[in-house]
Scaffold this motif. Structure first.
Motif, short mmCIF file in Angstrom:
data_model
loop_
_atom_site.label_atom_id
_atom_site.label_comp_id
_atom_site.label_asym_id
_atom_site.label_seq_id
_atom_site.Cartn_x
_atom_site.Cartn_y
_atom_site.Cartn_z
N SER A 87 -11.14 6.86 1.36
CA SER A 87 -10.06 6.61 0.40
C SER A 87 -8.89 7.51 0.78
O SER A 87 -9.08 8.73 0.96
N SER A 117 -1.30 7.19 0.19
CA SER A 117 -1.33 8.18 -0.89
C SER A 117 -0.30 9.25 -0.57
O SER A 117 -0.30 9.81 0.53
N LYS A 177 -0.75 -10.15 -9.11
CA LYS A 177 -0.65 -8.71 -8.83
C LYS A 177 -0.35 -8.46 -7.35
O LYS A 177 -1.07 -8.89 -6.47
N ASP A 232 0.87 -1.40 -12.71
CA ASP A 232 0.84 -2.52 -11.77
C ASP A 232 2.24 -3.00 -11.40
O ASP A 232 3.16 -2.93 -12.21
N GLY A 244 -9.80 2.31 -7.49
CA GLY A 244 -8.83 1.75 -8.42
C GLY A 244 -8.85 2.51 -9.72
O GLY A 244 -9.60 3.49 -9.86
N ARG A 245 -8.04 2.08 -10.67
CA ARG A 245 -8.04 2.71 -12.00
C ARG A 245 -9.34 2.40 -12.71
O ARG A 245 -10.01 1.41 -12.42
N ILE A 302 -1.24 4.27 -3.65
CA ILE A 302 -0.57 2.97 -3.76
C ILE A 302 -1.30 1.95 -2.90
O ILE A 302 -1.53 2.19 -1.71
N ASP A 337 -13.98 2.96 0.81
CA ASP A 337 -14.32 3.26 -0.58
C ASP A 337 -13.03 3.43 -1.39
O ASP A 337 -12.83 4.45 -2.05
N GLY A 338 -12.16 2.41 -1.29
CA GLY A 338 -10.87 2.47 -1.99
C GLY A 338 -11.08 2.53 -3.49
O GLY A 338 -11.91 1.79 -4.03
#
Ligand code: BTN
Length: 272
Positions: A38, A84, A141, A127, A67-68, A158, A64-65
């Motif tokens: 990540s 990032s 999105k 978003d 998200g929120r 991002i 292993d990205g």
């Protein structure tokens, strides 16, 4: 050397150096990786080691990205901008600066999309989307933002879909710059988009909270919509998204009165 202008071409250090220099930015700020777990994880480690603000980690592929709300962020290799940015802790320390930080980054990413004639708006809180009232979700999105902090230093993650084809979208309501404007295939490189995002992040982070809140209100597709807010504690709130306050919170008119929402997921409801 001038980069080959093609959005589906993988990022290279040469292209990044060219585009950063063209914008008067120091190319040494950008660390390019072929594969990482990540970019946020890597950037948080750098934040811990007190690297200079605007140091940016970018990867062709994440295994292993993040998200929120503990979700995953998936993106086929080379199709998304996965980056990032270590922010300046001096600019993100008061409660209002902290709550506005993800909105500020969303505005920066939306500005890059709009520079490319892709009519992006921002969906509260994190978003960047294309409005699509005819679709089930009401939007497509383009990008998501994940703000994390280590040792008081904020990192803005991002994920911007650049060149995904329709079959390469992680979810049905996702879109990409290329899907929105196919001409971009030969008009812009991934490195040019990266440098534009970094420039816009630096620019927006220098603005004061009132300016950011005002710009957010202008570009926010959530305001005026009937919404259901799914709160982190599982509680649902239904009402009309009325406004964004100067701290970046969403004001929702409900049957019980006006509520200030500080976090949560927004689902747009169709008019009754
Ligand atoms: C979301 O919409 O849930 C936020 C997604 C953020 C994804 C980006 S991709 C680059 C950076 N590294 C991560 O692990 N996550 C962010």
């Amino acid at each position: 050397m001038q980069p080959v202008v093609a959005l589906r071409r993988a990022l290279t250090s040469n292209d990044i150096a060219y585009e950063m220099n063209r914008r008067g930015l120091d190319a040494r700020l950008v660390q390019l990786h072929q594969q990482v777990d990540s970019t946020n994880r890597v950037a948080l480690d750098l934040a811990d080691a007190h690297v200079i603000p605007w140091t940016t980690v970018v990867a062709i592929e994440q295994t292993d990205g993040r998200g929120r709300l503990d979700r995953d962020w998936t993106s086929p290799p080379g199709r998304g901008l996965l980056m990032s940015v270590v922010l300046d802790p001096a600019q993100v320390k008061t409660p209002e600066q902290l709550s506005l930080a993800p909105l500020t980054i969303g505005l920066a990413v939306a500005a890059t999309c709009r520079e490319l004639s892709v009519p992006a708006t921002v969906k509260w809180p994190n978003d960047v989307v294309i409005d699509a009232p005819e679709s089930t979700m009401g939007f497509r999105k383009l990008a998501g933002i994940l703000l994390e902090r280590r040792a008081g230093v904020p990192v803005a993650g991002i994920g911007l879909n650049l060149s995904n084809s329709a079959t390469e979208r992680p979810v049905e309501h996702a879109t990409s710059l290329l899907l929105e404007r196919p001409e971009l295939a030969d008009e812009v490189s991934a490195a040019a988009v990266l440098a534009s995002v970094i420039a816009n992040v630096i620019d927006r982070c220098a603005k004061n909270p009132v300016e950011i809140a005002a710009e957010y209100r202008e570009l926010c597709s959530t305001i005026g919509q009937r919404v259901r807010i799914v709160r982190p504690d599982g509680e649902d709130i239904v009402g009309l998204a009325d406004d964004i306050d100067d701290d970046g919170h969403l004001l929702v008119e409900t049957v019980g009165g006006l509520l200030t929402i500080t976090s949560g997921d927004v689902v747009t409801l169709r008019p009754a």
